[in-house]
Design an enzyme around this catalytic site. Structure first.
Site, PDB file in Angstrom:
ATOM      1  CG  PHE A 124      -1.989   1.054   1.135  1.00  0.00           C
ATOM      2  CD1 PHE A 124      -3.101   0.856   0.336  1.00  0.00           C
ATOM      3  CD2 PHE A 124      -1.871   2.237   1.832  1.00  0.00           C
ATOM      4  CE1 PHE A 124      -4.086   1.825   0.233  1.00  0.00           C
ATOM      5  CE2 PHE A 124      -2.849   3.212   1.735  1.00  0.00           C
ATOM      6  CZ  PHE A 124      -3.963   3.011   0.937  1.00  0.00           C
ATOM      7  CG  ASP A 201      -0.966  -2.589   6.217  1.00  0.00           C
ATOM      8  OD1 ASP A 201      -2.120  -2.877   6.606  1.00  0.00           O
ATOM      9  OD2 ASP A 201      -0.714  -1.540   5.598  1.00  0.00           O
ATOM     10  CE1 TYR A 226      -9.653   3.277   6.457  1.00  0.00           C
ATOM     11  CE2 TYR A 226      -8.933   4.340   8.481  1.00  0.00           C
ATOM     12  CZ  TYR A 226      -8.679   3.935   7.187  1.00  0.00           C
ATOM     13  OH  TYR A 226      -7.453   4.173   6.628  1.00  0.00           O
ATOM     14  CE  LYS A 227      -8.338  -0.312   4.575  1.00  0.00           C
ATOM     15  NZ  LYS A 227      -8.798   0.599   3.511  1.00  0.00           N
ATOM     16  NE  ARG A 375      -9.891  -1.974  -3.323  1.00  0.00           N
ATOM     17  CZ  ARG A 375      -9.280  -1.438  -2.271  1.00  0.00           C
ATOM     18  NH1 ARG A 375      -8.140  -1.951  -1.838  1.00  0.00           N
ATOM     19  NH2 ARG A 375      -9.775  -0.383  -1.666  1.00  0.00           N
TER      20      ARG A 375
END
Length: 404
Positions: A124, A201, A226-227, A375
């Site tokens: 990322f 991560d 928050y995912k 995605r």
């Protein structure tokens, strides 16, 4: 034979949980739960109660009555429910970027004399940017691993990259682009065999893919909330550090909350014992509230059952993409084998940027990632099989409209 999504939803043991999420009853198709999860209905009541009773009623007394302990208490809950981490090793606070910086700095400081940070080029962007910044700041260099963007870092690639100069390896459990699911135990052993520490991560796995940090012998890990943890926009991240490292955690942002005695207000800094020394400033209490609701739900459902639903959803998305989209030139840019895939599916086509824009206008919400990637993020507890079918049918329709 075509799989009927109605039958899949009828046989889904977790289907009833969908009703607990705000907006799940609407026709909107949400394919971006791996970027921002839907809020739980109970969270509105929790926030209202907090404002009126704890904040509004108790005011500054709230710190002594529980707020100061909340980062560690929620951290322990995260560790128990989602991360396979024993108590006293996980704490919540700061953003993902800040915690990545803290973890990387403390890791390279714990390996003096070593000169390299190993990172893959498809990690990322924040991970790569922070690693480069830490390397520049500390006089180190970054050794880059080139990977297939439809997959991720393999044991062979990592073994070829690490050596006696490796201080730290930075890897993602689930690749943000392809959803490639890394073999954490094997890659961690390779890093350790080279004498390096490893930072994982967990942003695209926490709350969706079972994690076993203690059993996997992980040194450090950072993830957002928050995912799949549905903490809301900007909710704070978490950091895990294995107990054996705690005495060597020399994190670089020495704020009052990470002090041994925060209210001593003394002239010099003395780090708190254990994982609390990874804190810096005042904890973001309001930002932690929604996370507590999702953790309770995950504990009720069970992370293994959540993973089984996730696999079912992504397998179904791959099946429907094969039925509807392959003949239109769409290719699968994620591992086909579910054991090597996280909670989302990447589909590629030269027109996917335009397709994504058209989908948003029709209340089908995926996201786009270069090169040409759509995605499909499928949050297990809030997504139905019928929603997957409906959304991918709309992708087909938009491709047809754009190609004439």
């Amino acid at each position: 034979m075509r799989t009927d999504p109605t039958e899949l939803d009828r046989g889904d043991p977790l289907a009833a949980y969908r009703d607990r999420f705000v907006g799940a009853e609407t026709p909107l198709v949400y394919f971006d739960g791996n970027s921002l999860g839907r809020p739980l209905r109970v969270t509105g009541d929790r926030l209202k109660s907090f404002v009126e009773q704890e904040w509004g009623g108790r005011l500054i007394r709230g710190w002594d009555e529980g707020w100061l302990d909340l980062p560690a208490r929620i951290g322990d809950d995260l560790g128990r429910i989602c991360l396979g981490a024993g108590p006293g090793q996980t704490i919540v606070g700061d953003s993902t970027t800040v915690l990545l910086y803290k973890a990387m700095r403390t890791a390279v400081a714990a390996r003096p004399g070593r000169t390299e940070i190993v990172v893959d080029r498809d990690n990322f962007p924040t991970d790569r940017y922070v690693a480069q910044g830490v390397a520049d700041e500390c006089g180190l260099s970054v050794r880059w691993i080139d990977v297939d963007t439809t997959a991720g870092v393999t044991a062979e690639l990592l073994r070829a990259a690490v050596g006696e100069q490796t201080a730290l390896v930075v890897l993602s459990h689930v690749a943000y682009r392809s959803a490639y699911l890394a073999d954490v135990p094997a890659l961690t052993r390779i890093a350790h065999d080279a004498g390096a520490l490893v930072l994982w991560d967990l942003c695209h796995s926490a709350g969706s893919v079972p994690v076993h940090l203690d059993d996997w012998d992980v040194d450090l890990a950072v993830g957002c909330t928050y995912k799949y943890l549905n903490g809301g926009p900007g909710s704070p991240a978490f950091v895990y550090a294995r107990k054996r490292l705690h005495d060597r955690l020399a994190q670089p942002i020495q704020g009052w909350m990470g002090h041994r005695d925060p209210f001593l207000m003394g002239p010099s800094y003395a780090p708190a014992p254990g994982i609390r020394r990874m804190l810096s400033g005042t904890p973001p209490i309001v930002g932690m509230l929604a996370l507590q609701d999702m953790l309770a739900l995950l504990e009720e459902a069970g992370i293994e059952a959540v993973r089984a639903k996730s696999v079912g959803l992504t397998d179904y998305a791959v099946e429907i993409a094969g039925e509807l989209l392959v003949e239109r030139g769409v290719t699968l840019a994620s591992p086909r084998e579910s054991a090597r895939r996280g909670g989302h599916v990447a589909l590629e086509h030269p027109l996917m940027r335009e397709v994504t824009a058209a989908l948003w206008e029709r209340d089908v919400i995926p996201d786009y990632r270069d090169p040409h990637g759509l995605r499909i993020g499928l949050s297990p507890l809030s997504t139905s099989f019928a929603e997957v079918r409906r959304g991918l049918e709309t992708v087909r329709d938009m491709l047809d409209a754009l190609t004439g």
